[in-house]
Design an enzyme around this catalytic site. Structure first.
Site, PDB file in Angstrom:
ATOM      1  N   ILE A   1       0.818  -1.220   0.000  1.00 48.50           N
ATOM      2  CA  ILE A   1       0.000   0.000   0.000  1.00 48.50           C
ATOM      3  C   ILE A   1       0.855   1.275   0.000  1.00 48.50           C
ATOM      4  O   ILE A   1       0.363   2.356  -0.285  1.00 48.50           O
ATOM      5  CB  ILE A   1      -0.965  -0.015   1.210  1.00 48.50           C
TER       6      ILE A   1
ATOM      7  N   HIS B   1      -2.895  -4.385  11.280  1.00 50.44           N
ATOM      8  CA  HIS B   1      -3.135  -3.788  12.597  1.00 50.44           C
ATOM      9  C   HIS B   1      -2.669  -4.695  13.719  1.00 50.44           C
ATOM     10  O   HIS B   1      -2.810  -4.360  14.886  1.00 50.44           O
ATOM     11  CB  HIS B   1      -4.615  -3.450  12.760  1.00 50.44           C
TER      12      HIS B   1
HETATM   13  N1  GLN Z   1       0.196   5.045   1.287  1.00 47.49           N
HETATM   14  C1  GLN Z   1      -0.109   5.149   2.674  1.00 47.49           C
HETATM   15  C2  GLN Z   1       0.712   4.175   3.482  1.00 47.49           C
HETATM   16  O1  GLN Z   1       0.986   3.121   3.035  1.00 47.49           O
HETATM   17  C3  GLN Z   1      -1.549   4.881   2.933  1.00 47.49           C
HETATM   18  C4  GLN Z   1      -1.864   4.922   4.385  1.00 47.49           C
HETATM   19  C5  GLN Z   1      -3.300   5.103   4.685  1.00 47.49           C
HETATM   20  O2  GLN Z   1      -4.127   5.019   3.808  1.00 47.49           O
HETATM   21  N2  GLN Z   1      -3.631   5.362   5.916  1.00 47.49           N
HETATM   22  O3  GLN Z   1       1.087   4.429   4.602  1.00 47.49           O
HETATM   23 ZN    ZN Z   2      -4.997   2.368   4.772  1.00 48.67          ZN
END
Ligand code: GLN
Ligand code: ZN
Length: 780
Positions: A456, A719
């Protein structure tokens, strides 16, 4: 000449201390460096300083029990003994250990372990209570947990103790309680069919006990907060309110209740609110100024109205003469004895003291007002309404001057931005071709395996990363050394991703302090404070950016880091941006233009960045909209308007690219049922979402909607420190395949990895790649 003044209230004040004293004391206690007595002593000192400050500034209706060591909803759960079995409480007064176990889990789960947007890390041992956002603020409360047949008992004397402490110091306070109906509504039960409101009858005797004790100790007024009155309520909830307040009036005929509503208009609940047998009603006139008419017309004679005219949710200095014009008529109509002046809601949601900000631009500073300054504004209003405008002429003039200067300032208004916004066309909010045709172009370009793997964006923000950043900020590490450090981290991370066989890589975000702040600091129109902390949850505070003016992007913000990262690999490197809606929702936003207009400006600035990344060669660009869903208005009737402009802003920033450029987005949640149309309308080529904990069930929204674009349903719950094994992930993927077409599916974690440790991330991602290979083998 006698000088009278209208009573001035605050409803509640920040607890954290001007120098974050509470955080320091809590963390020292949690780490075993100090004892309970030291923590309680700091807390008592903060409370008495708060009382003293309010008194000195002219606040006459001073609250008590607005303080909390962690969270006022948790305090309420503890007060009424709503303590789930797992915490091992056996009755009697609740210990600090039990309290903090509910707040944070029992075995040393540090606050650093939590996700950036406020998720809890359950770790091992006793888990913390669930946490969620307090209405539409960025404050998080601990969700009360109820069981069918739940009984309640008085298990904390905190409201009484704090009232007595104040009294001993010479302050007659108005204690604050969270109202029983809002409390029950905020709670939940493991059994989804169970309605917490059915517990009202069991709960009210505990409230009556507390109220009686407060009265016996000398309290004349009690503030009871029922912000649920600004939500869509059904008949059962309205009945519950009538029943609760009738019960209180009957049991405690002499105690005066100020029923506080905030965060919006009473709307269709106005008649209910006005029918309750209370002595006073507080209304939010910052969010809903228009309700002043209906409220002052319909309120029964003798009801004290508390006018929430100073914005408790934002940091702008008020234009006091303009406010006076609006409220003077009400005061005349209702009589000075039956009016109080207050912020729209507790001052908990704004920073403490603007005077600490020595580095802010002096013009900007003269337009701002934090908690301390707001108290002064309230007192000025009270004096003007009671003793006449002449008694505070200079203050009123200064306030009007500041408002006029802000309105005319070139720091706020940028003609070039206005011209750009005016020139936005329908074509600019639409990709060149529909998704199906873009997808074909992109497939040919990337030639990715089925079920492509990615992450992500962020990788672990280790202690070394944080240390280097703070050394650099303090000047102890020079630019070149810091840059070298970040490059090394990035290189190591990129090469490692390549080595384990991930298909689409990220650079790791080591250079970013925070996903919003990083961009705000590089955009015109944003400012940052040094001490402007507000509580996010527990001992976690944030310093939201201040969006004060027209937004533009002076120069590229992420292109250099992306270029460096891409130079290290032949695999596609995602450009990584935060979306306009998220930047807006996590900032203090200017109040002189609609939020939608401010959002559109940010969208244009991000659009510039998207364009520059594409020009630099980025083939995939991710635009995170972590906070899109949490910006939903409290009333469902307003959802569509919000979603329309939010989606339009996303499309505006994302649509300027060629068909062959792949736009990704990421959202930190998975409840899409009620917003799936909007998600579809965003038209991102790929969306990654959080699904591992719900075992993919929450993908059903996408199935039902026949969502056509590509989706990465998270298979790794970031998490938790737990490392999922291959079977667990292939199992989740099989579930995803039942709900989506194979060609739609990407494989990724639930969210960014910055809160995790490398020891967890490494095996988890290795397993994720192995799971992808297995699924490819069975799917073929
Ligand atoms: N690109 C961000 C990360 O990886 C996304 C985090 C988020 O959406 N809270 O930290
Ligand atoms: Zn996120």
């Amino acid at each position: 000449m006698t000088h009278s003044t209208i009573p001035v209230a605050t409803l509640g004040t920040p607890r954290i201390g001007p120098r974050r004293e509470l955080k320091i004391a809590l963390e020292s206690y949690w780490s075993g460096k100090s004892n309970e007595a030291a923590l309680l002593e700091t807390a008592a000192a903060l409370r008495s300083a708060n009382w003293a400050r309010q008194k000195a500034l002219g606040v006459s209706v001073i609250p008590s029990n607005d303080f909390s060591l962690y969270d006022q909803v948790l305090d309420t759960s503890v007060m009424v003994g709503a303590i789930p079995k797992i915490y091992g409480w056996t009755g009697g007064t609740v210990s600090l250990d039990t309290y903090f176990a509910m707040a944070r889990g029992a075995q040393g789960v540090s606050s650093e372990e939590a996700c950036a947007h406020g998720h809890h890390d359950h770790g091992h041992g006793v888990p913390a209570q669930e946490m969620t956002k307090w209405f539409d603020t960025n404050y998080h409360y601990m969700v009360p947990e109820f069981v069918p047949g739940q009984t309640f008992e008085l298990a904390s004397f905190k409201p009484v103790d704090e009232y007595r402490d104040a009294k001993a110091l010479g302050y007659q306070t108005r204690p604050v309680l969270l109202g029983p109906v809002t409390f029950l509504r905020l709670g939940k039960s493991k059994d989804p069919a169970f309605d917490p409101l059915s517990l009202l009858g069991n709960l009210l005797p505990v409230y009556i006990d507390v109220l009686r004790r407060l009265g016996a100790n000398g309290a004349e007024w009690v503030q009871i907060d029922e912000p649920c009155l600004v939500l869509d309520l059904d008949a059962a909830a309205r009945d519950a309110l009538r029943r609760a307040y009738a019960t209180f009036a009957h049991a405690l005929p002499r105690l005066k209740i100020m029923l506080a509503t905030y965060f919006g208009a009473l709307g269709d609940n106005l008649d209910t609110a006005l029918s309750l047998p209370v002595a006073g009603l507080h209304v939010d006139l910052a969010r809903a100024p228009e309700q002043i008419e209906a409220v002052s017309e319909k309120a029964p004679q003798g009801l004290v109205l508390s006018l929430g005219v100073i914005d408790g949710r934002n940091i702008w200095r008020a234009n006091l003469p303009a406010l006076l014009d609006r409220v003077e008529r009400v005061v005349t109509r209702r009589g000075t004895d039956h009016i109080q002046i207050a912020p729209s809601c507790s001052l908990l949601h704004v920073p403490i003291d603007l005077d600490l900000e020595s580095d802010l631009d002096p013009d900007l500073k003269s337009w701002l007002s934090f908690s301390v300054q707001k108290m002064d504004e309230l007192a000025t209003l009270g004096a003007a309404l009671g003793g006449g405008r002449d008694s505070v002429r200079d203050k009123l003039q200064a306030s009007a001057d500041a408002a006029a200067a802000r309105k005319a300032s070139p720091k706020v208004h940028d003609a070039a931005v206005a011209a750009r916004v005016a020139a936005v066309t329908a074509a600019m909010v639409k990709r060149g071709s529909p998704f199906a045709s873009r997808a074909a172009t992109q497939r040919a370009r990337f030639n990715l395996p089925a079920f492509p793997t990615t992450t992500i964006g962020s990788f672990p923000q280790t202690a070394e990363v944080r240390k280097a950043r703070s050394a650099h900020a303090k000047g102890a590490l020079d630019d070149a050394a810091y840059e070298r450090f970040l490059r090394e981290e990035t290189e190591r991370t990129v090469l490692w991703q390549e080595e384990i066989g991930l298909d689409v890589l990220v650079h790791g975000e080591f250079e970013r302090n925070d996903m919003v702040q990083y961009f705000g600091e590089q955009l015109a129109g944003f400012a940052f404070t040094k001490h402007g902390w507000v509580q996010s949850y527990g001992s976690r505070y944030v310093r939201p950016p201040i969006l004060f003016g027209d937004v533009s992007r002076p120069k590229p913000m992420t292109v250099a880091w992306w270029t460096y990262a891409q130079s290290l690999t032949k695999k596609p490197m995602k450009g990584m941006l935060t979306g306009p809606v998220t930047i807006l929702n996590w900032s203090f936003v200017r109040d002189d233009v609609p939020r939608s207009a401010a959002c559109r400006q940010i969208a244009l600035a991000i659009r510039d960045e998207v364009g520059d990344l594409e020009k630099a060669g980025a083939a995939m660009i991710q635009i995170d909209e972590a906070a899109l869903r949490e910006g939903l208005p409290l009333r469902t009737s307003q959802w569509k308007t919000y979603l329309d402009w939010a989606v339009e802003s996303f499309r505006l920033c994302a649509s300027g690219v060629a068909d062959e450029t792949q736009i990704h987005t990421h959202m930190c949640y998975s409840e899409f049922n009620d917003i799936i149309d909007a998600i579809g309308a965003m038209d991102a080529d790929v969306i990654s979402i959080e699904t591992s904990r719900s075992k993919m069930e929450l993908l059903d929204a996408f199935t039902t909607y026949k969502y056509p674009n590509e989706i990465g349903p998270g298979v790794y719950d970031i998490h938790s420190p737990r490392v999922p094994d291959v079977v667990e992930m292939t199992d989740l993927l099989s579930r995803a395949r039942q709900r989506l077409d194979d060609s739609q599916i990407w494989i990724n974690p639930d969210c960014g990895l910055k809160t995790r440790k490398w020891e967890e991330v490494k095996p988890a991602l290795v397993n994720m790649v192995a799971a992808a290979r297995q699924i490819r083998a069975v799917a073929n």
